[in-house]
Structures are given as C-alpha cells and as structure tokens.
Scaffold this active site. Structure first.
Site, PDB file in Angstrom:
ATOM      1  N   GLY A 239     -32.902  21.418 -19.086  1.00 14.88           N
ATOM      2  CA  GLY A 239     -32.924  22.557 -18.122  1.00 14.88           C
ATOM      3  C   GLY A 239     -34.204  22.853 -17.992  1.00 14.88           C
ATOM      4  O   GLY A 239     -34.399  23.830 -16.722  1.00 14.88           O
ATOM      5  N   PRO A 274     -32.883  16.071 -21.022  1.00 15.81           N
ATOM      6  CA  PRO A 274     -33.354  16.272 -19.607  1.00 15.81           C
ATOM      7  C   PRO A 274     -32.712  15.482 -18.711  1.00 15.81           C
ATOM      8  O   PRO A 274     -32.429  14.505 -18.982  1.00 15.81           O
ATOM      9  CB  PRO A 274     -34.812  15.833 -20.045  1.00 15.81           C
ATOM     10  N   GLY A 275     -32.464  16.193 -17.614  1.00 16.67           N
ATOM     11  CA  GLY A 275     -32.026  15.516 -16.460  1.00 16.67           C
ATOM     12  C   GLY A 275     -32.729  15.473 -15.200  1.00 16.67           C
ATOM     13  O   GLY A 275     -33.467  14.728 -14.858  1.00 16.67           O
ATOM     14  N   TYR A 316     -26.603  26.032  -3.470  1.00 15.84           N
ATOM     15  CA  TYR A 316     -27.246  26.719  -4.438  1.00 15.84           C
ATOM     16  C   TYR A 316     -28.472  27.448  -3.423  1.00 15.84           C
ATOM     17  O   TYR A 316     -29.356  28.349  -3.820  1.00 15.84           O
ATOM     18  CB  TYR A 316     -28.223  26.168  -5.325  1.00 15.84           C
ATOM     19  N   CYS A 348     -18.782  19.743  10.204  1.00 16.97           N
ATOM     20  CA  CYS A 348     -18.287  20.801  10.922  1.00 16.97           C
ATOM     21  C   CYS A 348     -18.010  22.085  10.227  1.00 16.97           C
ATOM     22  O   CYS A 348     -16.913  22.531   9.800  1.00 16.97           O
ATOM     23  CB  CYS A 348     -16.947  20.512  11.484  1.00 16.97           C
ATOM     24  N   TYR A 377     -29.140  15.453  -8.979  1.00 13.87           N
ATOM     25  CA  TYR A 377     -28.047  16.190  -8.202  1.00 13.87           C
ATOM     26  C   TYR A 377     -28.093  16.032  -6.850  1.00 13.87           C
ATOM     27  O   TYR A 377     -27.732  16.711  -6.110  1.00 13.87           O
ATOM     28  CB  TYR A 377     -28.150  17.766  -8.747  1.00 13.87           C
TER      29      TYR A 377
HETATM   30  C1  LIG Z   1     -26.690  19.774 -16.994  1.00  8.78           C
HETATM   31  C2  LIG Z   1     -27.104  19.519 -18.626  1.00  8.78           C
HETATM   32  C3  LIG Z   1     -27.964  19.143 -18.793  1.00  8.78           C
HETATM   33  C4  LIG Z   1     -29.334  18.712 -18.098  1.00  8.78           C
HETATM   34  O1  LIG Z   1     -29.689  19.854 -17.223  1.00  8.78           O
HETATM   35  P1  LIG Z   1     -31.034  19.630 -16.465  1.00  8.78           P
HETATM   36  O2  LIG Z   1     -31.386  21.007 -15.733  1.00  8.78           O
HETATM   37  O3  LIG Z   1     -30.892  18.620 -15.456  1.00  8.78           O
HETATM   38  O4  LIG Z   1     -32.391  19.060 -17.485  1.00  8.78           O
HETATM   39  C5  LIG Z   1     -28.155  18.931 -20.166  1.00  8.78           C
HETATM   40  N1  LIG Z   1     -27.332  19.378 -21.062  1.00  8.78           N
HETATM   41  C6  LIG Z   1     -26.083  19.913 -20.731  1.00  8.78           C
HETATM   42  C7  LIG Z   1     -25.144  20.061 -21.818  1.00  8.78           C
HETATM   43  C8  LIG Z   1     -25.867  19.936 -19.359  1.00  8.78           C
HETATM   44  O5  LIG Z   1     -24.637  20.392 -18.934  1.00  8.78           O
END
Ligand SMILES: *Cc1c(COP(=O)(O)O)cnc(C)c1O
Length: 422
Positions: A239, A274-275, A316, A348, A377
């Site tokens: 997050g 982390p993503g 978003y 469109c 994303y």
């Molecule tokens: C989406 C998600 C993440 C990653 O969130 P980021 O904001 O991309 O770091 C981690 N854990 C869970 C359970 C998620 O659903």
C-alpha cells in the site's frame, strides 16, 4: 528513482532510445526498466533486513511472468489473489513457500490448487471461507496454513476505491471480536492458524495509518498469545504510495523505520506485500499522437493509447505525468510552445482520457509521448474494450531489449468465439 531520462534530446529507458523500441514493436506499448525494478525490490526488501521477513510482490500490480521471474530470482515471494495469479507465479518459478493468497472470493478449485502447491499461507477473509478451506484441506488430507485478515478500521486517506482497511470495506474480519474467530479456527482439524494479516489500502502517502494499523496488530498478537495461540507471522500488507504528481510519499526506509521498532519486540516473521512501489515507476506507457483537435475553448490531443490500455485515469481520475519522447526543445534549443489539452484515446466514451486539462509541449502529429509511472496497475488492468488488441510489454536491461509479451492480433480477439450456425 527510475531509469527513464533524456540523453541528447531523446528519452531513454536505461541505455535504449524509446523511439527505437517504438520502431521495433509499434505503438502503443508498455516499457519496463529492469534496473529500476531490481533497485526498487532491493531497497524495499533491504529496509526490513533487521527482521526475519519475506517480501511478497503483489502480483496484481504487474503480472507478466518475466517480471515475476526477475523478482523471484531476487528472492521475492508473491501475494496472489486468484488461481490465475497462482498459475503465473508457479510458471515464473516462485516456490510455494513464498506464496501468500488473499482475497474475499477464493473458490474451492483455487484453494485446492494452492494447497497442492504448498503455499505459505492463506489470508482468510471470512468465517464461511475458513469453513470451506478446512473442508478442502481435509479432502486432500492436508492442513491449511492460514492467517486471518483483520480489518483494523484505520483510514489510509487514499482514494475510496483503493481503501481497504475501513470498517465499511469488504475486506477481513472486524478487529472487534476477532479473537473468538482465531480460537474457532485453531480448533478446526485441517486449519493451522499461523498469523495475522492486514492490508489497509493502496497509494498511501503517509506513515501514521501504517503505524496505527501495526500497533493494533501487535496488540492483537499479544492477546492471541495470551490465549494460547502460537502466532508466528504478521503480514502487514502493501500500500505504500509513489510520487505520481507532487506528493512525496514516504520511502520504504522511512516506513520500515517507523514500524520495525513496534514489530521487533513481537518476535514474529514479517511478510510485506508491496506492489505499486516496486513496479509503478519502473514502467511507462508509450503512445503516439494521432492528431490535434483544437476547438475554440478546448483542445484535444488524440493518441493511439486509450482507457482499455491504461485504465487508472478513467477509473480513479488518477494523474500520470506525460512527457514527449523527443525532448521538448526545437532545433535551435528553444523550448517548444505549450498546449493546454485533454489527452484522449480513440474509444467511444467521454471517460476515455489519459489526462485532462494538461499543459504539455505541443507535440506534432506522429510524435511519441511517454505516460510515466504506468508500471503498476497498467497492463494488468488492461482489456480489449472496443476490440483493441492488448499491447506488447517490453523489458529493457541495459542496452538489451526483451519483448516479454507480443502484441495481440485480431485473430486473438475472436479466437475463443463461436458462431453456432457455421
Ligand atoms: C493490492 C494489494 C496489495 C498491493 O498494494 P500496493 O498498493 O500495490 O502496494 C497488497 N496486499 C493485498 C492483499 C492487496 O490486495
């Protein structure tokens, strides 16, 4: 920190000019920097070095198997949310013991596949799900390792669609009364309760929500232990945000500095997910200007990329910086004139835009633009809406260009469709 910079007037990804890649694969396309991905993973993982930990990359952010393989080779685990993601991470060579599985809607076949793969743990989001996992594990003669996902009711102060840790969100068990659920779970014959999980949201740009959530988790773990449960791990989720615009989110080091002292005394194994912070600034979306439409009170730059390719602005109202691939200087070294315009795609729908009311150097027809911070994303949320084939993904490593996903074809678009009377 990323490796997309101008060099002699041309935007490069590491050692490669982006326009050369465009010549090779056409436009639009996604482009990732291997050095940036590597650096982001290494910095994040290193920030938690003081604790026994696993950095489980959130696969949904960027799920190409080449990228998963790259991160896996650096030691990353994977945070998955579907059977499809399980398939991807196994294909990428990430071992079961580094996989954690979250999500409110896991199905029996998905749970069975994950059990067979020997995953590290399920993050369980509800009582009925717990019952289902217990049954499926029983049928396979296994015990399922689980963490219960606790909703700490902390406001992450982010966009409502990506906030997950408030009590009105669909995720996890409310923290109040969750101890009973833990005890119930521990009594199930095919469940092994090993931990606590939480993930409060995405694109979080402040430290306090993390600290508050971790403090609540620590408190919970202490009382679970007092009740006789052997809690061995805490998954603090992902997050942490990235700088899309002007906000300067905390660095992974700052996050770790704030939470490690709270975690150190617990003696648990830490999992992070982390993503965005790993992949976001490691990728850009490259698109070509088709034409400029200048109306009396509004200008539009029509580009060949659209909301089906990069959905975040439409979904978003997300901000992505957009810069020209050719540095915005004319041949005399003078800055080109700006234009104020909406950057829109060919779809469109009026909701199809990559940017609104944006000032940028006036591009010529055919010029390339780089939509920055699109590595997370981006492609993973793309679709074929308006029958637009999904775009290629390219990974640059120094001066080497790898096409890690080719452009879909029109044949791909209809490959699974059937006309019953033919
Ligand atoms: C989406 C998600 C993440 C990653 O969130 P980021 O904001 O991309 O770091 C981690 N854990 C869970 C359970 C998620 O659903």
């Amino acid at each position: 920190m990323h490796h997309f910079e101008y060099h002699h007037g041309e935007l490069r990804c590491e050692g490669v000019e982006i326009r050369d890649i465009a010549r090779q694969v056409g436009t639009p396309f996604y482009l990732y920097s291997q050095a940036t991905l590597t650096r982001h993973y290494t910095v994040f993982d290193g920030a938690f070095a003081a604790l026994p930990h696993l950095t489980a990359f959130a696969v949904k952010a960027c799920s190409n198997i080449a990228i998963l393989s790259l991160l896996g080779r650096l030691g990353a685990g994977a945070d998955i949310v579907s059977g499809g993601e399980l398939f991807r991470v196994l294909r990428a060579g990430i071992p079961g013991e580094r996989i954690v599985f979250s999500g409110v809607g896991k199905t029996e076949p998905e749970v069975a596949a994950a059990l067979r793969a020997g995953i590290r743990m399920f993050s369980v989001e509800s009582g009925p799900e717990l019952t289902m996992i217990n049954r499926v594990a029983g049928e396979l003669g296994l015990r399922a390792p689980v963490a219960l996902r606790v909703n700490p009711d902390v406001d992450p102060q982010t966009h409502p669609y990506i906030s997950t840790g408030l009590k009105e969100n669909k995720f996890g068990f409310p923290v109040k009364g969750v101890e009973e659920v833990f005890l119930k779970a521990a009594a199930m014959p095919h469940i092994r309760v090993i931990g606590v999980h939480q993930h409060i949201g995405s694109q979080i740009t402040q430290i306090p929500p993390f600290v508050e959530a971790v403090e609540r988790a620590a408190e919970l773990i202490r009382s679970l232990r007092a009740a006789g449960l052997a809690i061995e791990c805490l998954d603090i989720g992902g997050g942490i945000g990235i700088p899309y615009e002007d906000t300067q989110p905390p660095s992974p080091e700052q996050l770790a500095e704030a939470v490690v002292p709270i975690l150190a005394s617990l003696g648990v194994h830490i999992i992070t997910e982390p993503g965005r912070v790993i992949a976001g600034n490691a990728g850009v979306f490259v698109t070509r200007v088709l034409r400029t439409k200048e109306h009396t009170d509004k200008n539009f730059l029509v580009v060949d990329g659209a909301m089906n390719d990069l959905m975040r602005p439409s979904l978003y109202n997300a901000y992505h910086k957009i810069i020209p691939v050719r540095e915005p200087l004319d041949s005399q070294g003078v800055l080109r004139k700006d234009i104020l315009a909406d950057v829109v795609g060919p779809i469109c729908e009026s909701g199809d835009f990559l940017a609104r009311n944006r000032t940028l150097p006036r591009p010529e027809e055919g010029e390339l633009l780089a939509v920055m911070s699109a590595g997370a994303y981006g492609f993973s949320m793309s679709s074929t809406y308006n029958s637009r084939p999904r775009v290629p993904e390219v990974l640059v490593d120094g001066t080497t260009v790898h096409v890690i996903r080719t452009r879909e074809t029109y044949e791909d678009l209809v490959a699974r469709e059937v006309i019953p009377w033919q």
